[in-house]
Design a protein around this motif. Structure first.
Motif, PDB file in Angstrom:
ATOM      1  N   SER A 165       0.749  -1.407   0.112  1.00  0.00           N
ATOM      2  CA  SER A 165       0.075   0.004   0.038  1.00  0.00           C
ATOM      3  C   SER A 165       0.651   1.170   0.138  1.00  0.00           C
ATOM      4  CB  SER A 165      -0.819   0.006   1.193  1.00  0.00           C
ATOM      5  OG  SER A 165      -0.080  -0.071   2.380  1.00  0.00           O
ATOM      6  N   THR A 198      -4.425  -0.859   2.850  1.00  0.00           N
ATOM      7  CA  THR A 198      -4.700  -0.003   1.766  1.00  0.00           C
ATOM      8  C   THR A 198      -6.099   0.437   1.801  1.00  0.00           C
ATOM      9  OG1 THR A 198      -3.292  -1.379   0.118  1.00  0.00           O
ATOM     10  CG2 THR A 198      -5.021  -0.242  -0.949  1.00  0.00           C
ATOM     11  N   LEU A 199      -6.929  -0.275   2.055  1.00  0.00           N
ATOM     12  CA  LEU A 199      -8.380   0.323   2.103  1.00  0.00           C
ATOM     13  C   LEU A 199      -8.566   1.084   3.232  1.00  0.00           C
ATOM     14  CD1 LEU A 199      -9.955  -3.303   1.452  1.00  0.00           C
ATOM     15  CD2 LEU A 199     -10.218  -1.217   0.044  1.00  0.00           C
ATOM     16  N   ALA A 202      -7.297   4.244   2.492  1.00  0.00           N
ATOM     17  CA  ALA A 202      -8.257   5.116   1.794  1.00  0.00           C
ATOM     18  C   ALA A 202      -9.297   5.827   2.146  1.00  0.00           C
ATOM     19  CB  ALA A 202      -8.632   4.040   0.421  1.00  0.00           C
ATOM     20  N   LEU A 274     -14.515   0.164   7.666  1.00  0.00           N
ATOM     21  CA  LEU A 274     -14.692   0.529   6.241  1.00  0.00           C
ATOM     22  C   LEU A 274     -16.256   0.829   5.871  1.00  0.00           C
ATOM     23  CD1 LEU A 274     -12.335  -2.250   4.647  1.00  0.00           C
ATOM     24  CD2 LEU A 274     -11.935   0.251   4.801  1.00  0.00           C
ATOM     25  N   LEU A 281     -15.214   5.288  -0.828  1.00  0.00           N
ATOM     26  CA  LEU A 281     -14.902   4.068  -1.446  1.00  0.00           C
ATOM     27  C   LEU A 281     -15.435   3.882  -2.877  1.00  0.00           C
ATOM     28  CD1 LEU A 281     -14.437   1.335   1.123  1.00  0.00           C
ATOM     29  CD2 LEU A 281     -12.472   2.710   0.086  1.00  0.00           C
ATOM     30  N   PHE A 283     -14.864   1.480  -6.523  1.00  0.00           N
ATOM     31  CA  PHE A 283     -14.248   0.482  -7.201  1.00  0.00           C
ATOM     32  C   PHE A 283     -14.628   0.309  -8.521  1.00  0.00           C
ATOM     33  CE2 PHE A 283     -15.585  -0.497  -2.653  1.00  0.00           C
ATOM     34  CZ  PHE A 283     -14.465  -0.789  -2.277  1.00  0.00           C
ATOM     35  N   LEU A 391     -11.316  -8.681   1.464  1.00  0.00           N
ATOM     36  CA  LEU A 391     -10.517  -7.363   1.227  1.00  0.00           C
ATOM     37  C   LEU A 391      -9.725  -7.405   0.353  1.00  0.00           C
ATOM     38  CD1 LEU A 391     -10.015  -6.746   5.185  1.00  0.00           C
ATOM     39  CD2 LEU A 391     -11.765  -5.929   4.021  1.00  0.00           C
ATOM     40  N   LEU A 394     -11.680  -6.536  -2.792  1.00  0.00           N
ATOM     41  CA  LEU A 394     -11.890  -5.078  -2.686  1.00  0.00           C
ATOM     42  C   LEU A 394     -10.681  -4.173  -3.013  1.00  0.00           C
ATOM     43  CD1 LEU A 394     -14.395  -5.228   0.588  1.00  0.00           C
ATOM     44  CD2 LEU A 394     -15.186  -4.443  -1.854  1.00  0.00           C
ATOM     45  N   ALA A 395      -9.573  -4.484  -2.375  1.00  0.00           N
ATOM     46  CA  ALA A 395      -8.386  -3.517  -2.518  1.00  0.00           C
ATOM     47  C   ALA A 395      -7.968  -3.698  -3.936  1.00  0.00           C
ATOM     48  CB  ALA A 395      -7.177  -4.131  -1.623  1.00  0.00           C
ATOM     49  N   LEU A 398      -9.983  -1.380  -6.100  1.00  0.00           N
ATOM     50  CA  LEU A 398     -10.157  -0.129  -5.662  1.00  0.00           C
ATOM     51  C   LEU A 398      -9.796   1.036  -6.586  1.00  0.00           C
ATOM     52  CD1 LEU A 398     -10.675   1.789  -3.211  1.00  0.00           C
ATOM     53  CD2 LEU A 398      -8.293   1.577  -2.538  1.00  0.00           C
ATOM     54  N   SER A 401      -6.022   2.479  -6.863  1.00  0.00           N
ATOM     55  CA  SER A 401      -5.309   1.799  -6.001  1.00  0.00           C
ATOM     56  C   SER A 401      -3.771   1.658  -6.907  1.00  0.00           C
ATOM     57  CB  SER A 401      -5.805   0.347  -5.763  1.00  0.00           C
ATOM     58  OG  SER A 401      -6.035  -0.322  -7.060  1.00  0.00           O
TER      59      SER A 401
END
Length: 402
Positions: A165, A198-199, A202, A274, A281, A283, A391, A394-395, A398, A401
């Motif tokens: 990250s 990372t998330l 963010a 989150l 967020l 995506f 997760l 999701l990352a 993102l 990212s």
């Protein structure tokens, strides 16, 4: 360090906890081991009766009696549906502490699993020797109920990569969140930990990583309360040095033990934090059908299943299917898959059957033990669903990212 309770105090507490049970039986349909055996002694109600008998001196912890307590998965489905609010988790821990660890417990294997440095070394050796190519021949030579055989079956050279990250510049007033890596998870689920960082960054959190070590869950649930208390003290020492407002871990299996060590601290799943800032967020689309396995600890300890599904629903084009319950547990249950591999495999087969019906392209599960256990079953049955922590997905999706 916490002082060890004298036996009479522990017995009094067990008896008081057991007295809360009204013997209604509403827990029976949710209990995985009762579903396997149809035996009252393999149900929460039966185990509560055994615990009460041991505490009051009406029974001795013979091998034939304690096996029913050892078989318990600690999934806490019973506690979630109990109308009398019986603290079954506390009752189980206290009763196992009273009778002590099982003589057959694979102590050497568990000691290695609790040491991240040894795990990393074992992983390097396995990669260097090409373990994946000759793993089956080795496991076939070990006894069917061998803990080492079950452990080898979970090893895989499949690895999801995730870029490190990129930490944004700290802002004044940012909440600091400490992340607990754990032992097995710090090695086997390192990618998920980086994804969580990372998330969380963010959505505006600053992250402090605690050292990687065992939280004590294996010992706490195995009846070794003295070792569990020592590790709890190490958790408290690490937390005091963090200067953080909250503690998170990517493995929900650690949550209950961390909360026991830090009763006055907010200890939660990154998913919960989150979801509270979900509006920050966005995506990238992903056209993929995924099966979401919800571990018992995510449902009954973290209680973050709704938050996780909301987060995943923000990924455009993602076709999300939740694995049905029952079966109520995959059988991993911490060290259960190592200590009782045949029973664990029977529970796992039921979950894999439900996953197969969903016909996914990928499997998501937030508990590393569940994922390794399910993956070993996939290998055995020739199923090939790539698996990862939610997760991590999701990352990877993102926006902006690395």
């Amino acid at each position: 360090m916490a002082l060890e309770k004298p036996p009479h105090a522990r017995k009094q507490k067990i008896a008081a906890l057991a007295d809360q049970c009204v013997q209604c039986g509403l827990c029976l349909p949710t209990c995985p081991t009762y579903g396997l055996d149809g035996n009252e002694a393999e149900s929460p109600r039966g185990r509560i009766a055994i615990a009460a008998a041991l505490a009051r001196g009406d029974a001795e912890p013979t091998a034939a009696l304690r096996i029913h307590l050892d078989h318990c998965l600690g999934c806490l489905n019973c506690q979630r549906v109990c109308p009398a609010n019986v603290k079954y988790d506390e009752l189980l821990v206290e009763t196992r502490a009273l009778i002590g660890p099982a003589p057959e417990r694979p102590r050497q294997l568990l000691a290695m699993l609790k040491q991240p440095t040894l795990l990393r070394l074992a992983s390097r050796v396995a990669d260097a020797t090409g373990l994946e190519r000759w793993k089956k021949r080795l496991t076939d030579r070990l006894p069917a109920n061998s803990a080492w055989r079950a452990a080898l079956a979970t090893w895989s050279d499949d690895e999801t990569t995730m870029p490190a990250s990129l930490a944004p510049s700290p802002e004044a007033g940012q909440t600091v969140v400490a992340i607990f890596p754990g032992c097995v998870a710090s090695v086997e689920d390192e990618t998920a930990e980086r994804a969580a960082v990372t998330l969380l960054q963010a959505v505006g959190y600053r992250i402090h990583r605690l050292p990687a070590f065992c939280c004590g869950a294996m010992d706490l649930h195995g009846g070794d309360i003295e070792t569990a208390d020592r590790l709890a003290e190490r958790v408290r020492d690490s937390w005091r040095d963090a200067g953080a407002a909250q503690l998170v871990t990517v493995t929900p299996g650690c949550l209950g033990t961390l909360r026991r060590a830090l009763p006055d601290v907010s200890v939660t799943d990154p998913v919960t934090l989150l979801a509270e800032r979900m509006d920050r967020l966005s995506f990238r689309p992903l056209e993929r059908r995924v099966a979401l396995h919800l571990p018992c600890t995510q449902l009954n300890v973290a209680r973050s299943e709704s938050a996780l599904q909301k987060l995943l629903s923000k990924v455009p084009s993602l076709d999300l299917a939740v694995v049905p319950r029952p079966p109520h547990c995959c059988g991993a249950a911490g060290t259960h898959m190592l200590e009782f591999p045949e029973r664990a495999a029977r529970l796992r087969d039921g979950v894999l059957g439900q996953i197969a019906i969903l016909a996914p392209q990928q499997l998501l599960s937030s508990n590393i033990g569940c994922r390794l256990h399910l993956a070993a079953g996939m290998d055995k049955h020739g199923a090939h669903w790539p698996h990862m922590h939610p997760l991590t997905l999701l990352a990877q999706q993102l926006e902006n990212s690395p």
